[in-house]
Design a protein around this motif. Structure first.
Motif, PDB file in Angstrom:
ATOM      1  N   LYS A 155       0.835  -1.209   0.000  1.00 19.61           N
ATOM      2  CA  LYS A 155       0.000   0.000   0.000  1.00 19.61           C
ATOM      3  C   LYS A 155       0.866   1.255   0.000  1.00 19.61           C
ATOM      4  CE  LYS A 155      -3.978   2.040   2.287  1.00 19.61           C
ATOM      5  NZ  LYS A 155      -4.956   1.891   3.371  1.00 19.61           N
ATOM      6  N   GLU A 156       1.976   1.199   0.711  1.00 17.18           N
ATOM      7  CA  GLU A 156       2.881   2.346   0.743  1.00 17.18           C
ATOM      8  C   GLU A 156       3.520   2.585  -0.633  1.00 17.18           C
ATOM      9  OE1 GLU A 156       7.113   3.248   2.826  1.00 17.18           O
ATOM     10  OE2 GLU A 156       5.501   2.585   4.165  1.00 17.18           O
ATOM     11  N   LYS A 157       3.923   1.516  -1.295  1.00 16.77           N
ATOM     12  CA  LYS A 157       4.595   1.638  -2.592  1.00 16.77           C
ATOM     13  C   LYS A 157       3.623   1.838  -3.750  1.00 16.77           C
ATOM     14  CE  LYS A 157       8.236  -0.443  -5.395  1.00 16.77           C
ATOM     15  NZ  LYS A 157       9.228  -1.515  -5.473  1.00 16.77           N
ATOM     16  N   TYR A 158       2.429   1.209  -3.643  1.00 15.10           N
ATOM     17  CA  TYR A 158       1.423   1.270  -4.705  1.00 15.10           C
ATOM     18  C   TYR A 158       0.087   1.724  -4.110  1.00 15.10           C
ATOM     19  CZ  TYR A 158       4.939  -1.726  -6.857  1.00 15.10           C
ATOM     20  OH  TYR A 158       6.121  -2.244  -7.340  1.00 15.10           O
ATOM     21  N   PRO A 159      -0.041   3.004  -3.769  1.00 20.70           N
ATOM     22  CA  PRO A 159      -1.236   3.474  -3.052  1.00 20.70           C
ATOM     23  C   PRO A 159      -2.518   3.485  -3.880  1.00 20.70           C
ATOM     24  CG  PRO A 159       0.193   5.315  -3.599  1.00 20.70           C
ATOM     25  CD  PRO A 159       0.939   4.061  -3.965  1.00 20.70           C
ATOM     26  N   ASN A 160      -2.440   3.362  -5.194  1.00 17.64           N
ATOM     27  CA  ASN A 160      -3.637   3.445  -6.025  1.00 17.64           C
ATOM     28  C   ASN A 160      -4.353   2.118  -6.219  1.00 17.64           C
ATOM     29  OD1 ASN A 160      -3.297   6.217  -6.329  1.00 17.64           O
ATOM     30  ND2 ASN A 160      -1.930   5.930  -8.073  1.00 17.64           N
ATOM     31  N   LEU A 161      -3.820   1.060  -5.645  1.00 20.54           N
ATOM     32  CA  LEU A 161      -4.488  -0.234  -5.721  1.00 20.54           C
ATOM     33  C   LEU A 161      -5.470  -0.358  -4.563  1.00 20.54           C
ATOM     34  CD1 LEU A 161      -1.363  -2.424  -6.562  1.00 20.54           C
ATOM     35  CD2 LEU A 161      -3.028  -1.438  -8.147  1.00 20.54           C
ATOM     36  N   LYS A 162      -6.252  -1.427  -4.542  1.00 18.10           N
ATOM     37  CA  LYS A 162      -7.234  -1.638  -3.473  1.00 18.10           C
ATOM     38  C   LYS A 162      -6.714  -2.699  -2.508  1.00 18.10           C
ATOM     39  CE  LYS A 162     -11.106  -0.534  -6.465  1.00 18.10           C
ATOM     40  NZ  LYS A 162     -12.300  -1.078  -7.147  1.00 18.10           N
ATOM     41  N   TYR A 163      -6.840  -2.402  -1.226  1.00 21.65           N
ATOM     42  CA  TYR A 163      -6.363  -3.308  -0.177  1.00 21.65           C
ATOM     43  C   TYR A 163      -7.477  -3.523   0.840  1.00 21.65           C
ATOM     44  CZ  TYR A 163      -1.974  -1.892  -2.268  1.00 21.65           C
ATOM     45  OH  TYR A 163      -0.970  -1.639  -3.156  1.00 21.65           O
ATOM     46  N   ARG A 164      -7.709  -4.780   1.189  1.00 24.08           N
ATOM     47  CA  ARG A 164      -8.748  -5.120   2.159  1.00 24.08           C
ATOM     48  C   ARG A 164      -8.175  -6.125   3.154  1.00 24.08           C
ATOM     49  NH1 ARG A 164     -10.310  -1.579  -0.588  1.00 24.08           N
ATOM     50  NH2 ARG A 164     -12.234  -1.375  -1.745  1.00 24.08           N
ATOM     51  N   GLN A 165      -8.648  -6.037   4.403  1.00 22.44           N
ATOM     52  CA  GLN A 165      -8.230  -6.993   5.426  1.00 22.44           C
ATOM     53  C   GLN A 165      -9.468  -7.673   5.995  1.00 22.44           C
ATOM     54  OE1 GLN A 165      -5.265  -5.633   8.317  1.00 22.44           O
ATOM     55  NE2 GLN A 165      -5.135  -3.755   7.115  1.00 22.44           N
ATOM     56  N   PHE A 166      -9.314  -8.919   6.368  1.00 27.95           N
ATOM     57  CA  PHE A 166     -10.402  -9.631   7.035  1.00 27.95           C
ATOM     58  C   PHE A 166      -9.880 -10.218   8.337  1.00 27.95           C
ATOM     59  CE2 PHE A 166      -8.564 -12.411   3.801  1.00 27.95           C
ATOM     60  CZ  PHE A 166      -8.245 -13.556   4.515  1.00 27.95           C
ATOM     61  N   PRO A 167     -10.705 -10.219   9.361  1.00 24.02           N
ATOM     62  CA  PRO A 167     -10.247 -10.689  10.674  1.00 24.02           C
ATOM     63  C   PRO A 167     -10.297 -12.201  10.812  1.00 24.02           C
ATOM     64  CG  PRO A 167     -12.495  -9.927  10.826  1.00 24.02           C
ATOM     65  CD  PRO A 167     -12.052  -9.673   9.408  1.00 24.02           C
ATOM     66  N   ILE A 168      -9.311 -12.716  11.511  1.00 20.01           N
ATOM     67  CA  ILE A 168      -9.313 -14.094  11.990  1.00 20.01           C
ATOM     68  C   ILE A 168      -9.135 -13.953  13.488  1.00 20.01           C
ATOM     69  CG2 ILE A 168      -8.150 -16.336  11.967  1.00 20.01           C
ATOM     70  CD1 ILE A 168      -9.363 -15.628   9.291  1.00 20.01           C
ATOM     71  N   TYR A 169     -10.041 -14.448  14.235  1.00 19.93           N
ATOM     72  CA  TYR A 169      -9.967 -14.255  15.676  1.00 19.93           C
ATOM     73  C   TYR A 169      -9.065 -15.304  16.288  1.00 19.93           C
ATOM     74  CZ  TYR A 169     -13.477 -10.924  14.656  1.00 19.93           C
ATOM     75  OH  TYR A 169     -14.126  -9.846  14.129  1.00 19.93           O
ATOM     76  N   TYR A 170      -7.826 -14.923  16.442  1.00 18.24           N
ATOM     77  CA  TYR A 170      -6.769 -15.799  16.931  1.00 18.24           C
ATOM     78  C   TYR A 170      -6.570 -15.545  18.416  1.00 18.24           C
ATOM     79  CZ  TYR A 170      -1.998 -17.345  17.782  1.00 18.24           C
ATOM     80  OH  TYR A 170      -0.877 -17.930  18.302  1.00 18.24           O
ATOM     81  N   TYR A 171      -6.531 -16.594  19.182  1.00 12.77           N
ATOM     82  CA  TYR A 171      -6.278 -16.433  20.613  1.00 12.77           C
ATOM     83  C   TYR A 171      -5.058 -17.233  20.994  1.00 12.77           C
ATOM     84  CZ  TYR A 171      -6.283 -16.642  25.570  1.00 12.77           C
ATOM     85  OH  TYR A 171      -5.878 -16.533  26.867  1.00 12.77           O
ATOM     86  N   HIS A 172      -4.169 -16.592  21.702  1.00 12.79           N
ATOM     87  CA  HIS A 172      -2.989 -17.252  22.233  1.00 12.79           C
ATOM     88  C   HIS A 172      -2.530 -16.435  23.438  1.00 12.79           C
ATOM     89  CE1 HIS A 172       1.037 -19.001  22.470  1.00 12.79           C
ATOM     90  NE2 HIS A 172       0.547 -19.999  21.750  1.00 12.79           N
ATOM     91  N   ALA A 173      -1.974 -17.080  24.411  1.00 14.19           N
ATOM     92  CA  ALA A 173      -1.575 -16.380  25.638  1.00 14.19           C
ATOM     93  C   ALA A 173      -0.538 -15.291  25.363  1.00 14.19           C
ATOM     94  CB  ALA A 173      -1.015 -17.377  26.642  1.00 14.19           C
TER      95      ALA A 173
END
Length: 178
Positions: A155-173
């Protein structure tokens, strides 16, 4: 339009080339299964890059069941068994999605870093005309974090593209710093 005969199509865009950068087998389904289905129904080209094999075997990361009767060599250790089973389950899911566009890199769990993810996105997908990238959030799991940070570099190098994130609910101590 008050005629009562509206034909409304909401949130539908033209087909795009979409790359999913997946840290572990099953993250794509847990985090974005419905989204994947919608994107594919829209006619977009979708490719999946599975970064790790999901082979970790510890007291926190239990072993898996061989539901599909994957052929496992008699001398395979627990990590090798888990790797074969989880990679096969990823292939099964790709079949359910109707997607033959995928690659499995097979890094060991915990061995992924943001530079590998960035290089994969830049060298494999950008050159092929992919303009939309999905990956997990940096939720504390080291491999999830590597994918999130690799995408941040894109995203920093190619800001004109589309970026999406999806959550994975990870649990660890103990969690990696996000």
């Amino acid at each position: 339009n008050n005629t009562g005969n509206q034909n409304v199509t909401a949130n539908v865009s033209s087909p795009e080339k979409v790359a999913f950068i997946i840290p572990h087998p099953d993250d794509e389904t847990i985090g974005a299964g419905g989204t994947i289905q919608r994107i594919m129904e829209n006619g977009s080209t979708v490719h999946f890059e599975l970064m790790t094999s999901g082979d970790a075997v510890t007291s926190q990361l239990l072993t898996v069941t061989n539901y599909y009767n994957v052929a496992i060599p008699a001398n395979a250790n627990s990590a090798d068994k888990k790797k074969l089973i989880r990679e096969d389950s990823f292939k099964q899911v790709m079949g359910i999605f109707g997607c033959s566009n995928y690659n499995i890199q097979s890094f060991d769990d915990g061995a992924l870093n943001s530079e590998v993810v960035f290089t994969t996105m830049e060298n494999l997908y950008l050159k092929e005309g992919y303009t939309v990238f999905y990956t997990t959030t940096g939720d504390g799991n080291g491999d999830h974090l590597a994918c999130q940070q690799g995408m941040a570099k894109m995203k920093e190098k190619y800001p004109n593209l589309k970026y999406r994130q999806f959550p994975i609910y990870y649990y660890h101590a103990t969690r990696a710093t996000t």
